[in-house]
Design a protein around this motif. Structure first.
Motif, short mmCIF file in Angstrom:
data_model
loop_
_atom_site.label_atom_id
_atom_site.label_comp_id
_atom_site.label_asym_id
_atom_site.label_seq_id
_atom_site.Cartn_x
_atom_site.Cartn_y
_atom_site.Cartn_z
N THR A 55 -26.43 -7.10 28.89
CA THR A 55 -26.11 -7.00 27.48
C THR A 55 -25.96 -5.53 27.11
OG1 THR A 55 -27.33 -9.03 26.96
CG2 THR A 55 -26.91 -7.52 25.13
N LEU A 56 -24.82 -5.19 26.54
CA LEU A 56 -24.52 -3.79 26.23
C LEU A 56 -24.77 -3.43 24.77
CD1 LEU A 56 -21.20 -3.45 28.28
CD2 LEU A 56 -23.48 -2.66 28.94
N PHE A 57 -24.58 -4.40 23.87
CA PHE A 57 -24.73 -4.12 22.44
C PHE A 57 -25.47 -5.27 21.77
CE2 PHE A 57 -20.99 -1.80 23.82
CZ PHE A 57 -21.19 -0.54 23.26
N GLU A 58 -26.27 -4.90 20.79
CA GLU A 58 -26.96 -5.90 19.97
C GLU A 58 -26.64 -5.62 18.51
OE1 GLU A 58 -31.05 -5.44 20.95
OE2 GLU A 58 -30.91 -6.69 22.76
N ARG A 59 -26.48 -6.69 17.75
CA ARG A 59 -26.15 -6.52 16.33
C ARG A 59 -27.43 -6.32 15.54
NH1 ARG A 59 -21.81 -7.02 13.33
NH2 ARG A 59 -20.59 -7.84 15.08
N LEU A 60 -27.53 -5.14 14.90
CA LEU A 60 -28.67 -4.82 14.07
C LEU A 60 -28.15 -4.25 12.75
CD1 LEU A 60 -30.99 -3.04 16.65
CD2 LEU A 60 -31.21 -5.37 15.78
N HIS A 61 -28.57 -4.88 11.65
CA HIS A 61 -28.18 -4.41 10.32
C HIS A 61 -26.65 -4.30 10.20
CE1 HIS A 61 -32.41 -3.59 9.85
NE2 HIS A 61 -32.37 -2.70 10.86
N ARG A 62 -25.96 -5.35 10.63
CA ARG A 62 -24.50 -5.47 10.52
C ARG A 62 -23.76 -4.43 11.36
NH1 ARG A 62 -22.80 -6.31 4.35
NH2 ARG A 62 -20.89 -6.96 5.46
N ARG A 63 -24.45 -3.85 12.33
CA ARG A 63 -23.82 -2.89 13.25
C ARG A 63 -24.17 -3.25 14.68
NH1 ARG A 63 -25.66 2.98 11.67
NH2 ARG A 63 -24.60 3.32 13.68
N LEU A 64 -23.29 -2.88 15.61
CA LEU A 64 -23.56 -3.08 17.03
C LEU A 64 -24.25 -1.84 17.58
CD1 LEU A 64 -20.30 -4.82 18.34
CD2 LEU A 64 -22.55 -5.84 17.95
N GLU A 65 -25.48 -2.01 18.02
CA GLU A 65 -26.25 -0.90 18.57
C GLU A 65 -26.27 -0.99 20.09
OE1 GLU A 65 -27.52 1.61 17.09
OE2 GLU A 65 -27.28 1.01 14.98
N PRO A 66 -26.01 0.11 20.81
CA PRO A 66 -26.06 0.06 22.27
C PRO A 66 -27.47 -0.18 22.78
CG PRO A 66 -25.80 2.33 21.51
CD PRO A 66 -25.65 1.45 20.31
N THR A 67 -27.58 -0.98 23.80
CA THR A 67 -28.87 -1.26 24.42
C THR A 67 -29.26 -0.10 25.32
OG1 THR A 67 -27.86 -2.36 26.30
CG2 THR A 67 -28.39 -3.73 24.37
N GLU A 68 -30.50 -0.12 25.80
CA GLU A 68 -30.96 0.91 26.73
C GLU A 68 -30.10 0.91 27.98
OE1 GLU A 68 -33.22 4.13 27.85
OE2 GLU A 68 -33.24 3.04 25.94
N GLU A 69 -29.71 -0.30 28.45
CA GLU A 69 -28.86 -0.41 29.63
C GLU A 69 -27.49 0.25 29.39
OE1 GLU A 69 -31.89 -3.61 29.74
OE2 GLU A 69 -30.48 -2.83 28.23
N ALA A 70 -26.96 0.06 28.18
CA ALA A 70 -25.66 0.65 27.85
C ALA A 70 -25.73 2.17 27.86
CB ALA A 70 -25.18 0.16 26.48
N LEU A 71 -26.82 2.73 27.34
CA LEU A 71 -26.98 4.18 27.31
C LEU A 71 -27.05 4.76 28.72
CD1 LEU A 71 -29.59 4.48 24.40
CD2 LEU A 71 -27.17 5.09 24.33
N LEU A 72 -27.78 4.05 29.61
CA LEU A 72 -27.88 4.51 30.99
C LEU A 72 -26.52 4.45 31.69
CD1 LEU A 72 -31.26 2.80 32.02
CD2 LEU A 72 -30.84 5.25 31.65
N LEU A 73 -25.80 3.35 31.50
CA LEU A 73 -24.49 3.19 32.13
C LEU A 73 -23.48 4.20 31.58
CD1 LEU A 73 -24.25 -0.71 32.24
CD2 LEU A 73 -24.50 0.84 34.19
N PHE A 74 -23.58 4.48 30.29
CA PHE A 74 -22.63 5.42 29.68
C PHE A 74 -22.77 6.82 30.29
CE2 PHE A 74 -21.29 8.25 26.10
CZ PHE A 74 -19.95 7.89 26.12
N GLU A 75 -24.01 7.24 30.58
CA GLU A 75 -24.22 8.54 31.20
C GLU A 75 -23.55 8.60 32.58
OE1 GLU A 75 -25.48 11.36 29.98
OE2 GLU A 75 -25.42 10.22 28.11
#
Length: 305
Positions: A55-75
């Motif tokens: 899972t790369l993004f989770e919806r929080l407060h009407r926005r898609l927030e990157p997960t910890e896994e997404a941040l690691l992969l993005f680097e």
């Protein structure tokens, strides 16, 4: 055979969508940045998550927030985006003729006059262009273009050739360069008869210019008896500048060597000299080469007036 748990390769397009989502706050903003629709962004993210099993993004407060896994992969994938931007910029530069490498070979008359002037103007606004520039004899220029060792060649008095393309850039005439202290410096033009009477610097018959000069003597029924004989027009002009005598050369060599010790006069009978462009047969011209040829034509047009 593909293993059951082997995932399909991830496309660059999906990585682009992932990168845009990491930089933007909404799928709408990411879609605008990529120039695609918002549903295409959402579908791309879902497809990437399915392929990765993460899972790369989770919806929080009407926005898609990157997960910890997404941040690691993005680097890990961040250098890929830089490479893609550099690749795209490089491709645009090549397409517009502002980047690349150009190989130019010329004979001395044009290689020492028109070529440098055109090249200086051509490179002025092209900091990413590199050039290999060489000055050789005509047969070497033709061989280099034919073999692909040079992208373009420049020469004189070559109207046609079976192995390369020949395009005439300009037609001029041979001229006489006369020492200012010479008796013929006061004349408006120099004739074959004048040369026969006072002596001159000749050109070897093996050269094209030399054969043209000999033909002029034959037409006027005069004996060709130079006091000094050389192979190159540039050498003849240098010797004339030293006060040895009058030389008949192409106008480009004359312009290169013209100094306070020499004057230039028309030569009779007229001996036409063609400045030519030499390119390889069957090979399309790059935008870079098209740009340099356009600059050559502009420069030589200004030279011949």
């Amino acid at each position: 055979m593909t293993e059951p748990d082997q995932k399909p390769e991830i496309s660059l397009r999906l990585l682009e969508i992932f990168g845009a989502m990491m930089r933007c706050e909404t799928t709408v903003e990411a879609a605008e940045q990529l120039g695609i629709s918002q549903p295409a962004v959402s579908n791309g993210i879902r497809q990437l998550e399915t392929q990765l099993g993460v899972t790369l993004f989770e919806r929080l407060h009407r926005r898609l927030e990157p997960t910890e896994e997404a941040l690691l992969l993005f680097e890990d994938v961040r250098p890929v985006f830089s490479m893609l931007r550099n690749f795209s910029a490089r491709a645009r530069s090549i397409r517009h003729g502002t980047s690349g490498r150009l190989r130019v070979m010329s004979t001395p008359p044009l290689g020492n006059t028109i070529g440098p002037l055109a090249l200086a103007s051509f490179l002025k606004d092209r900091p990413d262009v590199s050039v290999a520039y060489d000055v050789r004899r005509l047969e070497h220029v033709v061989d280099a273009v034919q073999s692909g060792a040079a992208d373009i060649g420049l020469g004189l008095a070559l109207e046609r050739h079976p192995s390369v393309n020949i395009e005439v850039l300009a037609r001029t005439h041979m001229v006489a360069v006369v020492p200012k202290t010479h008796v013929m410096a006061r004349r408006r033009e120099i004739t074959v008869g004048d040369l026969s009477e006072h002596g001159f610097i000749g050109l070897e018959a093996e050269s094209r210019m030399g054969q043209m000069l000999r033909d002029a003597f034959v037409r006027d029924e005069k004996s060709y008896t130079p006091r000094v004989e050389v192979r190159y027009c540039a050498t003849a002009a240098v010797l004339a500048g030293s006060g040895i005598g009058v030389a008949v050369v192409d106008p480009y060599s004359a312009a290169h060597q013209l100094s306070t010790s020499l004057v230039q006069r028309p030569f009779q009978p007229p001996c036409e000299v063609s400045a030519v462009l030499i390119t390889r047969k069957g090979v399309p011209r790059s935008r870079l080469l098209h740009g340099f040829i356009a600059e050559l034509k502009r420069t030589i047009t200004e030279f011949v007036g």
